[in-house]
Design a protein around this motif. Structure first.
Motif, mmCIF file in Angstrom:
data_model
loop_
_atom_site.group_PDB
_atom_site.id
_atom_site.type_symbol
_atom_site.label_atom_id
_atom_site.label_comp_id
_atom_site.label_asym_id
_atom_site.label_seq_id
_atom_site.Cartn_x
_atom_site.Cartn_y
_atom_site.Cartn_z
ATOM 1 N N GLU A 135 0.838 -1.198 0.000
ATOM 2 C CA GLU A 135 0.000 0.000 0.000
ATOM 3 C C GLU A 135 0.874 1.248 0.000
ATOM 4 O O GLU A 135 1.999 1.243 0.506
ATOM 5 N N LEU A 136 0.349 2.314 -0.579
ATOM 6 C CA LEU A 136 1.091 3.565 -0.647
ATOM 7 C C LEU A 136 1.066 4.265 0.708
ATOM 8 O O LEU A 136 0.001 4.498 1.280
ATOM 9 N N ILE A 137 2.255 4.577 1.209
ATOM 10 C CA ILE A 137 2.390 5.258 2.496
ATOM 11 C C ILE A 137 3.274 6.481 2.298
ATOM 12 O O ILE A 137 4.278 6.423 1.589
ATOM 13 N N ARG A 138 2.915 7.560 2.926
ATOM 14 C CA ARG A 138 3.705 8.780 2.789
ATOM 15 C C ARG A 138 5.012 8.678 3.568
ATOM 16 O O ARG A 138 5.125 7.917 4.529
ATOM 17 N N TYR A 139 5.953 9.471 3.138
ATOM 18 C CA TYR A 139 7.282 9.501 3.760
ATOM 19 C C TYR A 139 7.191 9.582 5.281
ATOM 20 O O TYR A 139 7.874 8.849 6.005
ATOM 21 N N ILE A 140 6.325 10.442 5.775
ATOM 22 C CA ILE A 140 6.233 10.701 7.208
ATOM 23 C C ILE A 140 5.699 9.499 7.988
ATOM 24 O O ILE A 140 5.933 9.377 9.191
ATOM 25 N N ASP A 141 4.999 8.586 7.304
ATOM 26 C CA ASP A 141 4.356 7.454 7.980
ATOM 27 C C ASP A 141 5.065 6.119 7.744
ATOM 28 O O ASP A 141 4.561 5.075 8.177
ATOM 29 N N ILE A 142 6.212 6.143 7.071
ATOM 30 C CA ILE A 142 6.954 4.896 6.856
ATOM 31 C C ILE A 142 7.444 4.361 8.206
ATOM 32 O O ILE A 142 8.081 5.085 8.970
ATOM 33 N N THR A 151 5.581 3.705 13.639
ATOM 34 C CA THR A 151 5.774 4.963 12.927
ATOM 35 C C THR A 151 6.436 5.974 13.859
ATOM 36 O O THR A 151 6.441 5.811 15.085
ATOM 37 N N SER A 152 6.962 7.028 13.274
ATOM 38 C CA SER A 152 7.593 8.081 14.081
ATOM 39 C C SER A 152 6.598 8.684 15.060
ATOM 40 O O SER A 152 6.947 9.017 16.198
ATOM 41 N N LEU A 153 5.345 8.838 14.622
ATOM 42 C CA LEU A 153 4.325 9.412 15.506
ATOM 43 C C LEU A 153 4.111 8.532 16.732
ATOM 44 O O LEU A 153 4.051 9.031 17.859
ATOM 45 N N LYS A 154 3.997 7.238 16.530
ATOM 46 C CA LYS A 154 3.762 6.338 17.665
ATOM 47 C C LYS A 154 4.940 6.346 18.629
ATOM 48 O O LYS A 154 4.756 6.295 19.849
ATOM 49 N N ILE A 155 6.140 6.416 18.079
ATOM 50 C CA ILE A 155 7.327 6.472 18.934
ATOM 51 C C ILE A 155 7.322 7.755 19.757
ATOM 52 O O ILE A 155 7.604 7.744 20.960
ATOM 53 N N GLY A 172 1.093 16.327 8.982
ATOM 54 C CA GLY A 172 0.029 15.405 8.594
ATOM 55 C C GLY A 172 0.282 13.944 8.870
ATOM 56 O O GLY A 172 -0.306 13.085 8.204
ATOM 57 N N ALA A 173 1.131 13.629 9.837
ATOM 58 C CA ALA A 173 1.335 12.224 10.194
ATOM 59 C C ALA A 173 0.015 11.605 10.630
ATOM 60 O O ALA A 173 -0.772 12.226 11.340
ATOM 61 N N LEU A 174 -0.226 10.371 10.200
ATOM 62 C CA LEU A 174 -1.484 9.703 10.517
ATOM 63 C C LEU A 174 -1.506 9.241 11.971
ATOM 64 O O LEU A 174 -0.544 8.643 12.454
ATOM 65 N N VAL A 175 -2.626 9.501 12.634
ATOM 66 C CA VAL A 175 -2.787 9.067 14.024
ATOM 67 C C VAL A 175 -3.151 7.589 14.078
ATOM 68 O O VAL A 175 -2.697 6.851 14.949
ATOM 69 N N THR A 176 -3.959 7.144 13.144
ATOM 70 C CA THR A 176 -4.345 5.730 13.077
ATOM 71 C C THR A 176 -4.131 5.209 11.666
ATOM 72 O O THR A 176 -4.258 5.950 10.691
ATOM 73 N N VAL A 184 -2.774 4.206 18.814
ATOM 74 C CA VAL A 184 -1.858 4.904 19.708
ATOM 75 C C VAL A 184 -2.618 5.714 20.757
ATOM 76 O O VAL A 184 -2.144 5.883 21.888
ATOM 77 N N VAL A 185 -3.817 6.182 20.409
ATOM 78 C CA VAL A 185 -4.625 6.931 21.380
ATOM 79 C C VAL A 185 -5.048 6.032 22.533
ATOM 80 O O VAL A 185 -5.018 6.437 23.698
ATOM 81 N N VAL A 186 -5.425 4.800 22.218
ATOM 82 C CA VAL A 186 -5.812 3.851 23.267
ATOM 83 C C VAL A 186 -4.619 3.570 24.173
ATOM 84 O O VAL A 186 -4.747 3.526 25.404
#
Length: 297
Positions: A135-142, A151-155, A172-176, A184-186
């Motif tokens: 699936e296509l994933i943006r640079y920020i979410d790899i 992902t960087s956001l989860k870390i 615009g990093a994805l939260v879920t 990650v919110v849970v």
């Protein structure tokens, strides 16, 4: 030196750096081609990180050349962890986590480099095929391979780094994601319940930021409101009573229209690879610029 000379000097340096990066990319591709299309890694691959440092040090403005460099790195590594780990963990951590030294001097330098490459990746609309489904994933979410493919956001959330989280959310990093074992919110809500009455500021700040980018953070969005209320009050009653979890951001009561509008506008900008730079171009008051840019709530 007058303005014209300074502009000419900057132009010359941009051209020279761009040509140097193109030369490095050509060298790497030649070495890989001679090895049957498989990267030799080692010095043949590390030269790409000399290019990474050159781009950053000279602040190369050519997003397409930088995109080609990032594409080349991803084609060999399937991750961008070497660019991101230093910003998240500091300069020493990459050696212990992945076995290599940070390419930047200190953590501040690493963070600035992270922002620099996020900006150019956004400008170039970078997406990559990743995972078993390609699936296509943006640079920020790899995902970062050496950190359990988080992902960087989860870390950033799990380490309690609201300053880094803010940077990622701005871009615009994805939260879920669809592949989340646990949102990650849970994880964050469950973590906060461990600190009854004495909540760490950094984790609370992370929760506040996450609340600004999604309509609501209810762990179960596909159930009726009555069941939502039951879930939230059973699991997170202390967080609600202590004001850590706003009722209008967890599905118990409807979110305010202003917040829903922010989420919609940001989502449109995200789809067009315009976060965060296009926010300032919108013909709205300054206070709404700050609101859209997650600086206020």
């Amino acid at each position: 030196m007058n303005v014209t000379q300074e502009a000419g000097k900057e132009c010359d340096s941009q051209v020279i750096v761009r040509e140097a990066i193109i030369g490095i990319l050509r060298y790497h591709e030649d070495a890989r081609s001679k090895n049957g299309g498989v990267c030799l890694m080692g010095k043949y691959h590390d030269v790409l990180y000399i290019a990474i440092r050159l781009c950053y040090d000279w602040q190369l403005k050519d997003s397409q050349t930088i995109a080609s460099l990032l594409d080349e790195i991803y084609s060999c590594e399937n991750t961008f962890e070497r660019i991101l780990l230093g910003a998240l963990f500091g300069t020493r951590a990459p050696h212990y986590l992945a076995g290599w030294k940070s390419d930047f001097e200190n953590q501040e330098d690493n963070v600035r480099a992270m922002v620099y490459y996020l900006d150019h990746a956004t400008n170039a609309n970078l997406e990559y095929k990743h995972g078993p489904n390609q699936e296509l994933i943006r640079y920020i979410d790899i995902p970062i391979e050496s950190c359990g493919k988080l992902t960087s956001l989860k870390i950033a959330v799990q380490l309690g780094l609201p300053d880094k989280l803010y940077i990622l959310l701005r871009f615009g990093a994805l939260v879920t994601t669809e592949n989340d074992d646990e949102p990650v919110v849970v994880w964050l809500l469950d973590k906060l319940t461990e600190y009854t009455g004495c909540y760490p500021y950094n984790f609370v700040s992370c929760l506040q930021l996450l609340c600004r980018v999604v309509p609501n953070i209810c762990p179960k969005s596909d159930v009726d409101q009555q069941l939502v209320r039951q879930i939230m009050f059973e699991k997170y009653n202390d967080l609600i009573n202590h004001g850590i979890m706003p009722l209008n951001r967890c599905g118990v009561v409807p979110s305010e229209l202003k917040h829903l509008s922010r989420c919609t506008i940001r989502n449109i900008l995200w789809k067009n690879f315009e976060l965060p730079n296009a926010i300032r171009k919108l013909p709205i008051p300054e206070r709404l610029h700050k609101y859209l840019d997650l600086l206020e709530d």
